[in-house]
Design a protein around this motif. Sequence first.
Motif, mmCIF file in Angstrom:
data_model
loop_
_atom_site.group_PDB
_atom_site.id
_atom_site.type_symbol
_atom_site.label_atom_id
_atom_site.label_comp_id
_atom_site.label_asym_id
_atom_site.label_seq_id
_atom_site.Cartn_x
_atom_site.Cartn_y
_atom_site.Cartn_z
ATOM 1 N N PRO A 151 -10.803 4.904 -23.984
ATOM 2 C CA PRO A 151 -11.183 3.626 -24.607
ATOM 3 C C PRO A 151 -12.646 3.579 -25.044
ATOM 4 C CG PRO A 151 -10.809 3.360 -22.227
ATOM 5 C CD PRO A 151 -10.301 4.717 -22.600
ATOM 6 N N LEU A 152 -13.513 4.356 -24.394
ATOM 7 C CA LEU A 152 -14.909 4.401 -24.840
ATOM 8 C C LEU A 152 -15.017 4.971 -26.253
ATOM 9 C CD1 LEU A 152 -16.803 5.569 -21.612
ATOM 10 C CD2 LEU A 152 -17.106 3.395 -22.814
ATOM 11 N N ILE A 153 -14.208 5.986 -26.550
ATOM 12 C CA ILE A 153 -14.211 6.559 -27.898
ATOM 13 C C ILE A 153 -13.724 5.527 -28.915
ATOM 14 C CG2 ILE A 153 -13.008 8.226 -29.379
ATOM 15 C CD1 ILE A 153 -13.203 10.203 -26.993
ATOM 16 N N THR A 154 -12.625 4.836 -28.594
ATOM 17 C CA THR A 154 -12.113 3.818 -29.510
ATOM 18 C C THR A 154 -13.123 2.688 -29.687
ATOM 19 O OG1 THR A 154 -9.851 4.332 -28.823
ATOM 20 C CG2 THR A 154 -10.193 2.243 -29.961
ATOM 21 N N HIS A 155 -13.763 2.281 -28.608
ATOM 22 C CA HIS A 155 -14.796 1.242 -28.660
ATOM 23 C C HIS A 155 -15.922 1.653 -29.612
ATOM 24 C CE1 HIS A 155 -18.393 -0.953 -27.241
ATOM 25 N NE2 HIS A 155 -17.573 -1.857 -26.738
ATOM 26 N N LEU A 156 -16.371 2.897 -29.493
ATOM 27 C CA LEU A 156 -17.456 3.392 -30.343
ATOM 28 C C LEU A 156 -17.030 3.414 -31.806
ATOM 29 C CD1 LEU A 156 -20.284 4.622 -30.522
ATOM 30 C CD2 LEU A 156 -19.253 6.860 -30.113
ATOM 31 N N LEU A 157 -15.801 3.837 -32.073
ATOM 32 C CA LEU A 157 -15.329 3.875 -33.459
ATOM 33 C C LEU A 157 -15.200 2.479 -34.046
ATOM 34 C CD1 LEU A 157 -12.695 6.742 -33.211
ATOM 35 C CD2 LEU A 157 -14.848 6.784 -34.486
ATOM 36 N N LEU A 158 -14.739 1.519 -33.244
ATOM 37 C CA LEU A 158 -14.662 0.140 -33.736
ATOM 38 C C LEU A 158 -16.048 -0.346 -34.155
ATOM 39 C CD1 LEU A 158 -12.185 -1.341 -31.105
ATOM 40 C CD2 LEU A 158 -11.762 -1.120 -33.563
ATOM 41 N N GLU A 159 -17.048 -0.069 -33.330
ATOM 42 C CA GLU A 159 -18.419 -0.440 -33.694
ATOM 43 C C GLU A 159 -18.856 0.266 -34.975
ATOM 44 O OE1 GLU A 159 -20.797 -1.655 -29.646
ATOM 45 O OE2 GLU A 159 -20.951 0.410 -30.349
ATOM 46 N N ALA A 160 -18.525 1.543 -35.076
ATOM 47 C CA ALA A 160 -18.936 2.315 -36.249
ATOM 48 C C ALA A 160 -18.361 1.739 -37.538
ATOM 49 C CB ALA A 160 -18.503 3.775 -36.078
ATOM 50 N N PHE A 161 -17.177 1.137 -37.451
ATOM 51 C CA PHE A 161 -16.547 0.534 -38.624
ATOM 52 C C PHE A 161 -16.949 -0.934 -38.806
ATOM 53 C CE2 PHE A 161 -13.576 4.143 -38.319
ATOM 54 C CZ PHE A 161 -13.467 4.488 -39.658
ATOM 55 N N GLY A 162 -17.885 -1.403 -37.981
ATOM 56 C CA GLY A 162 -18.365 -2.773 -38.126
ATOM 57 C C GLY A 162 -17.495 -3.821 -37.469
ATOM 58 N N LYS A 163 -16.608 -3.410 -36.556
ATOM 59 C CA LYS A 163 -15.735 -4.342 -35.859
ATOM 60 C C LYS A 163 -16.360 -4.761 -34.524
ATOM 61 C CE LYS A 163 -12.371 -3.830 -38.908
ATOM 62 N NZ LYS A 163 -11.881 -4.910 -39.776
ATOM 63 N N ASP A 164 -15.956 -5.924 -34.037
ATOM 64 C CA ASP A 164 -16.387 -6.395 -32.725
ATOM 65 C C ASP A 164 -15.362 -5.936 -31.696
ATOM 66 O OD1 ASP A 164 -17.121 -7.698 -30.426
ATOM 67 O OD2 ASP A 164 -17.288 -9.686 -31.344
ATOM 68 N N PRO A 165 -15.712 -5.000 -30.816
ATOM 69 C CA PRO A 165 -14.736 -4.484 -29.847
ATOM 70 C C PRO A 165 -14.134 -5.560 -28.944
ATOM 71 C CG PRO A 165 -16.648 -3.051 -29.935
ATOM 72 C CD PRO A 165 -17.003 -4.286 -30.725
ATOM 73 N N ARG A 166 -14.840 -6.675 -28.762
ATOM 74 C CA ARG A 166 -14.298 -7.737 -27.907
ATOM 75 C C ARG A 166 -13.007 -8.313 -28.470
ATOM 76 N NH1 ARG A 166 -19.629 -11.342 -27.597
ATOM 77 N NH2 ARG A 166 -19.485 -10.784 -29.824
ATOM 78 N N ALA A 167 -12.833 -8.218 -29.787
ATOM 79 C CA ALA A 167 -11.598 -8.705 -30.402
ATOM 80 C C ALA A 167 -10.422 -7.769 -30.166
ATOM 81 C CB ALA A 167 -11.819 -8.898 -31.903
ATOM 82 N N TYR A 168 -10.702 -6.588 -29.608
ATOM 83 C CA TYR A 168 -9.665 -5.579 -29.385
ATOM 84 C C TYR A 168 -9.550 -5.239 -27.898
ATOM 85 C CZ TYR A 168 -10.178 -5.121 -34.416
ATOM 86 O OH TYR A 168 -10.228 -5.391 -35.769
ATOM 87 N N ARG A 169 -9.887 -6.213 -27.059
ATOM 88 C CA ARG A 169 -9.879 -6.010 -25.608
ATOM 89 C C ARG A 169 -8.528 -5.488 -25.110
ATOM 90 N NH1 ARG A 169 -12.983 -8.834 -21.646
ATOM 91 N NH2 ARG A 169 -13.774 -10.100 -23.374
ATOM 92 N N GLU A 170 -7.437 -6.094 -25.592
ATOM 93 C CA GLU A 170 -6.111 -5.682 -25.109
ATOM 94 C C GLU A 170 -5.790 -4.245 -25.521
ATOM 95 O OE1 GLU A 170 -3.016 -8.398 -26.076
ATOM 96 O OE2 GLU A 170 -3.895 -10.063 -24.939
ATOM 97 N N VAL A 171 -6.206 -3.845 -26.708
ATOM 98 C CA VAL A 171 -5.975 -2.472 -27.155
ATOM 99 C C VAL A 171 -6.757 -1.492 -26.282
ATOM 100 C CG1 VAL A 171 -6.435 -0.837 -29.021
ATOM 101 C CG2 VAL A 171 -5.368 -3.038 -29.528
ATOM 102 N N LEU A 172 -8.010 -1.802 -25.995
ATOM 103 C CA LEU A 172 -8.820 -0.920 -25.150
ATOM 104 C C LEU A 172 -8.188 -0.783 -23.769
ATOM 105 C CD1 LEU A 172 -12.348 -2.275 -26.137
ATOM 106 C CD2 LEU A 172 -11.299 -0.130 -26.888
#
Length: 352
Positions: free
Chosen positions: A66-87
């Motif tokens: 999930p740390l990798i996915t979190h980093l990629l979400l940030e890289a694409f300009g997304k707020d990882p908090r909106a994807y809490r369930e996915v993480l």
Amino acid sequence: MTAAFDPAAVRGRRLIDAAARASFPGRFPTDWLAGAGLRGRSGELAAAINRPARLYLERPGKMLRPLITHLLLEAFGKDPRAYREVLGAIELIEAATVSFDDIIDGSDLRRGGPATHVQYGVNRAYLAYQAAYNWAYRAFLSPALGLEQWRRDHILRTLAGEIFAYGYGQALELYWTARRREPSPEQYLAMSWDRIRFLSFNGPFRIGALLGGAGRRQLPLFERAGSWLGMAYHLHGDELNLFPRSGEWGKPLADDITCGRYTYLYLSAIARSAPGRRALLRRALGDRKISGAALKNVIDIVRASGAVEENRRMIGVFYRRAAAAVERLKLPAKYRTELLKIARYMAHDRPK
């Protein structure tokens, strides 16, 4: 000098820890039980499924996926908090998969404590694995993600395909172990490509890219980065099993040997050793009653054979392929740099 990657201190770790703990309920919701025709069975199911499924969530690992996915979400300009369930779902899938892995491998310990099947029995561990993996799919079905249909379909289709490939790889490894059919080092690598599918990190790379908005043509590059990195991580883990770098290594020393598991490292040692030593290595594989002195001798033979150097050479091959793929990702430079730090940690630097 660039600071070393530390998964415990990385940005987003607190969010991911909370998401993982919340990814599978301690008890199933009442409305869900009613819809499944299981009204009034909450207590039974908690004992049979919920508690075993949550064991590794409450004994967290490094959370690299999930740390990798979190980093990629940030890289694409997304707020990882909106994807809490996915993480959380990504870590739930990993926890469920290694729980099943422990059954297949006969591993008694995981993350410094009893494996799920040791604490709860094989039947409950297996049911919990199935329930957790399927529960995780709910996160990707949520309308709140706002995903285009092709993106959702791609995530679900690849998750289903990878768990099938994982099962095939596990079956092949079981066959080799039960029949004492010794694969070549090259055959082992081919099997590992299937067996560690989701664990190979292509899933977290792919999911981050799809949620972030990457185009179809970009996806194979993200997947290749995750796959090659997963192979490096896997081989590094095999080395740590024999030569741990931390007193906190969460499994018994050399249980790959005592449980009868072939690894690229061990197969390379067999291939490189003189006939007498080769016979000794083969006899030791799967010997759960081997003495401490005899096991130390086996480990010394592995070290003296040159297999460690060969294992590290192969890790380097996979790491360089992963790094080359990361360098080509269409992401801001600082995020590529962070991904490369994670890659270095996974392939070479992690102590446990």
